[in-house]
Design a protein around this motif. Structure first.
Motif, PDB file in Angstrom:
ATOM      1  N   GLU A  21       0.802  -1.280   0.013  1.00 56.02           N
ATOM      2  CA  GLU A  21       0.028   0.167   0.192  1.00 56.02           C
ATOM      3  C   GLU A  21       0.958   1.303   0.102  1.00 56.02           C
ATOM      4  O   GLU A  21       0.379   2.507  -0.170  1.00 56.02           O
ATOM      5  CB  GLU A  21      -0.928   0.032   1.186  1.00 56.02           C
ATOM      6  CG  GLU A  21      -2.037  -1.062   0.973  1.00 56.02           C
ATOM      7  CD  GLU A  21      -2.936  -0.849   0.036  1.00 56.02           C
ATOM      8  OE1 GLU A  21      -3.530   0.128   0.036  1.00 56.02           O
ATOM      9  OE2 GLU A  21      -3.172  -1.747  -0.807  1.00 56.02           O
ATOM     10  N   GLY A  22       2.245   1.241   0.060  1.00 51.42           N
ATOM     11  CA  GLY A  22       3.011   2.439   0.222  1.00 51.42           C
ATOM     12  C   GLY A  22       3.700   2.677  -1.068  1.00 51.42           C
ATOM     13  O   GLY A  22       3.716   1.763  -2.325  1.00 51.42           O
ATOM     14  N   THR A  23       4.551   3.627  -1.225  1.00 50.86           N
ATOM     15  CA  THR A  23       5.315   4.028  -2.322  1.00 50.86           C
ATOM     16  C   THR A  23       6.293   4.800  -2.024  1.00 50.86           C
ATOM     17  O   THR A  23       6.591   5.462  -1.257  1.00 50.86           O
ATOM     18  CB  THR A  23       4.283   5.264  -3.029  1.00 50.86           C
ATOM     19  OG1 THR A  23       2.923   4.804  -3.387  1.00 50.86           O
ATOM     20  CG2 THR A  23       4.926   5.640  -4.511  1.00 50.86           C
ATOM     21  N   ILE A  24       7.495   4.355  -2.700  1.00 49.82           N
ATOM     22  CA  ILE A  24       8.786   4.773  -2.633  1.00 49.82           C
ATOM     23  C   ILE A  24       9.070   5.726  -3.689  1.00 49.82           C
ATOM     24  O   ILE A  24       8.942   5.260  -5.015  1.00 49.82           O
ATOM     25  CB  ILE A  24       9.933   3.969  -2.496  1.00 49.82           C
ATOM     26  CG1 ILE A  24       9.732   2.908  -1.294  1.00 49.82           C
ATOM     27  CG2 ILE A  24      11.417   4.344  -2.389  1.00 49.82           C
ATOM     28  CD1 ILE A  24       9.572   3.413   0.029  1.00 49.82           C
TER      29      ILE A  24
ATOM     30  N   GLY B  95       5.376   1.578  -6.261  1.00 47.19           N
ATOM     31  CA  GLY B  95       4.503   1.444  -5.409  1.00 47.19           C
ATOM     32  C   GLY B  95       3.118   1.645  -5.784  1.00 47.19           C
ATOM     33  O   GLY B  95       2.801   2.137  -6.917  1.00 47.19           O
ATOM     34  N   LYS B  96       2.229   1.996  -5.004  1.00 47.27           N
ATOM     35  CA  LYS B  96       0.779   1.801  -5.106  1.00 47.27           C
ATOM     36  C   LYS B  96       0.628   3.280  -5.784  1.00 47.27           C
ATOM     37  O   LYS B  96      -0.397   3.485  -6.704  1.00 47.27           O
ATOM     38  CB  LYS B  96       0.098   1.809  -3.765  1.00 47.27           C
ATOM     39  CG  LYS B  96      -1.327   2.278  -3.859  1.00 47.27           C
ATOM     40  CD  LYS B  96      -2.241   2.210  -2.696  1.00 47.27           C
ATOM     41  CE  LYS B  96      -3.804   2.188  -2.742  1.00 47.27           C
ATOM     42  NZ  LYS B  96      -4.510   2.316  -1.552  1.00 47.27           N
ATOM     43  N   HIS B  97       1.063   4.431  -5.469  1.00 52.97           N
ATOM     44  CA  HIS B  97       1.043   5.915  -6.117  1.00 52.97           C
ATOM     45  C   HIS B  97       1.856   6.284  -7.174  1.00 52.97           C
ATOM     46  O   HIS B  97       1.953   7.411  -7.428  1.00 52.97           O
ATOM     47  CB  HIS B  97       0.796   6.675  -4.899  1.00 52.97           C
ATOM     48  CG  HIS B  97      -0.513   6.269  -3.959  1.00 52.97           C
ATOM     49  ND1 HIS B  97      -1.568   6.479  -4.424  1.00 52.97           N
ATOM     50  CD2 HIS B  97      -0.392   6.148  -2.641  1.00 52.97           C
ATOM     51  CE1 HIS B  97      -2.419   6.391  -3.332  1.00 52.97           C
ATOM     52  NE2 HIS B  97      -1.642   6.267  -2.444  1.00 52.97           N
ATOM     53  N   ALA B  98       2.695   5.140  -7.635  1.00 51.94           N
ATOM     54  CA  ALA B  98       3.833   5.514  -8.520  1.00 51.94           C
ATOM     55  C   ALA B  98       3.356   6.293  -9.611  1.00 51.94           C
ATOM     56  O   ALA B  98       4.002   7.252 -10.122  1.00 51.94           O
ATOM     57  CB  ALA B  98       4.634   4.101  -8.881  1.00 51.94           C
ATOM     58  N   ALA B  99       2.340   5.892 -10.347  1.00 51.53           N
ATOM     59  CA  ALA B  99       1.915   6.414 -11.596  1.00 51.53           C
ATOM     60  C   ALA B  99       1.177   7.705 -11.353  1.00 51.53           C
ATOM     61  O   ALA B  99       1.634   8.679 -12.276  1.00 51.53           O
ATOM     62  CB  ALA B  99       0.917   5.562 -12.004  1.00 51.53           C
ATOM     63  N   GLU B 100       0.436   7.949 -10.195  1.00 56.10           N
ATOM     64  CA  GLU B 100       0.061   9.145  -9.922  1.00 56.10           C
ATOM     65  C   GLU B 100       1.120  10.385  -9.672  1.00 56.10           C
ATOM     66  O   GLU B 100       0.816  11.317 -10.218  1.00 56.10           O
ATOM     67  CB  GLU B 100      -0.934   8.980  -8.786  1.00 56.10           C
ATOM     68  CG  GLU B 100      -1.590  10.354  -8.296  1.00 56.10           C
ATOM     69  CD  GLU B 100      -2.508   9.915  -6.871  1.00 56.10           C
ATOM     70  OE1 GLU B 100      -2.806  11.027  -6.363  1.00 56.10           O
ATOM     71  OE2 GLU B 100      -2.630   8.833  -6.446  1.00 56.10           O
ATOM     72  N   VAL B 101       1.882   9.915  -8.711  1.00 56.76           N
ATOM     73  CA  VAL B 101       2.912  10.682  -8.534  1.00 56.76           C
ATOM     74  C   VAL B 101       3.851  11.183  -9.752  1.00 56.76           C
ATOM     75  O   VAL B 101       4.233  12.597  -9.503  1.00 56.76           O
ATOM     76  CB  VAL B 101       4.069  10.127  -7.355  1.00 56.76           C
ATOM     77  CG1 VAL B 101       5.373  10.898  -7.293  1.00 56.76           C
ATOM     78  CG2 VAL B 101       3.325  10.115  -6.074  1.00 56.76           C
TER      79      VAL B 101
END
Length: 268
Positions: free
Chosen positions: A62-65, A137-143
């Motif tokens: 659920e995390g993102t690096i 991670g989960k939000h990689a594409a969004e970030v």
């Protein structure tokens, strides 16, 4: 164990790093931008791969690096990024420096961990030809999505996406001079010396390599160390240790909000 210069060094495994990161407060589900000095940590068994695996272990599915994967030599040599090269070569560099390709272009000077994450399976990377970020991670594409050429670190950039996600900043063996998030505060602050600058980079335009000029904020990190020290003192932030490195874990959003006010009051 002793290093060649006599300093006390540590040997660290993946498990050691996981325990250390959790001890510093990094949690499962965190979206975190990390800046690190592996040399300060000590001898990591497995090197950068082990550090990246440990970070991913801690934040979980659920995390993102997020790590900076900048390619700042893809700028005009007139800015000094190729300062060791003779001026007579500058036209050749402008004409032949490879166009940025986020799937291929290696990061420059960002450290082994950043380059390892950039090439990690499933990694996403932003489109900026000189100031990109990589994420897993989960939000990689969004970030990393829609990193506008003219908006390096401002609203809509990966740093602002991290702010929207209420993310964390992790400084491993480095100080606030490496804290890229503070550039977001520069964009949001209003101080007398704030100005725009024209930069140039090689990018692909309609299938062809082009040397493109774009206007963006002129950034300045000269006061980041002072700013960071004041923030830590005011908020009672105490550095932790992993191996030989001081480690700081901070929430990004309150730091940026505080830094905007500080810049408004203190920058000329």
């Amino acid at each position: 164990m002793k290093g060649t210069t006599g300093e006390q060094r540590m040997i660290l495994t993946r498990e050691d790093l996981v325990q250390g990161l959790r001890g510093c407060g990094l949690q499962a589900g965190s979206t975190v931008i990390a800046h690190s000095s592996m040399r300060k940590l000590g001898f990591i068994v497995g090197g950068a791969e082990t550090l990246v695996r440990a970070l991913l272990d801690v934040v979980g599915e659920e995390g993102t690096i997020v790590l900076p994967s900048q390619t700042w030599k893809n700028l005009d040599p007139e800015t000094g990024v190729h300062g060791e090269e003779p001026e007579a070569w500058w036209p050749i560099i402008r004409e032949h420096w490879p166009a940025y390709d986020k799937a291929v272009t290696p990061s420059i000077g960002m450290g082994a961990a950043a380059e390892t994450l950039r090439a990690w399976p499933g990694a996403e990377r932003s489109d900026h030809p000189a100031r990109s970020f990589a994420a897993v991670g989960k939000h990689a594409a969004e970030v990393t999505r829609d990193h506008d050429l003219r908006n390096i670190f401002g609203d809509g950039s990966p740093l602002a996406k991290l702010y929207e996600l209420d993310g964390d900043i992790l400084l491993i063996g480095v100080g606030h001079d490496k804290n890229t998030s503070l550039h977001l505060a520069e964009y949001r602050a209003n101080y007398p010396g704030k100005r725009l600058a024209t930069e140039n980079s090689a990018i692909m335009v309609d299938g062809k390599r082009s040397w493109v000029a774009y206007e963006t904020l002129a950034v300045d990190d000269a006061d980041f160390v002072r700013l960071g020290e004041l923030y830590e003192r005011e908020h009672g932030i105490v550095p932790q240790r992993i191996g030989g490195a001081e480690v700081r874990l901070l929430k990004q959003r309150p730091l940026i909000d505080w830094a905007v006010n500080w810049m408004n009051a203190n920058r000329s």
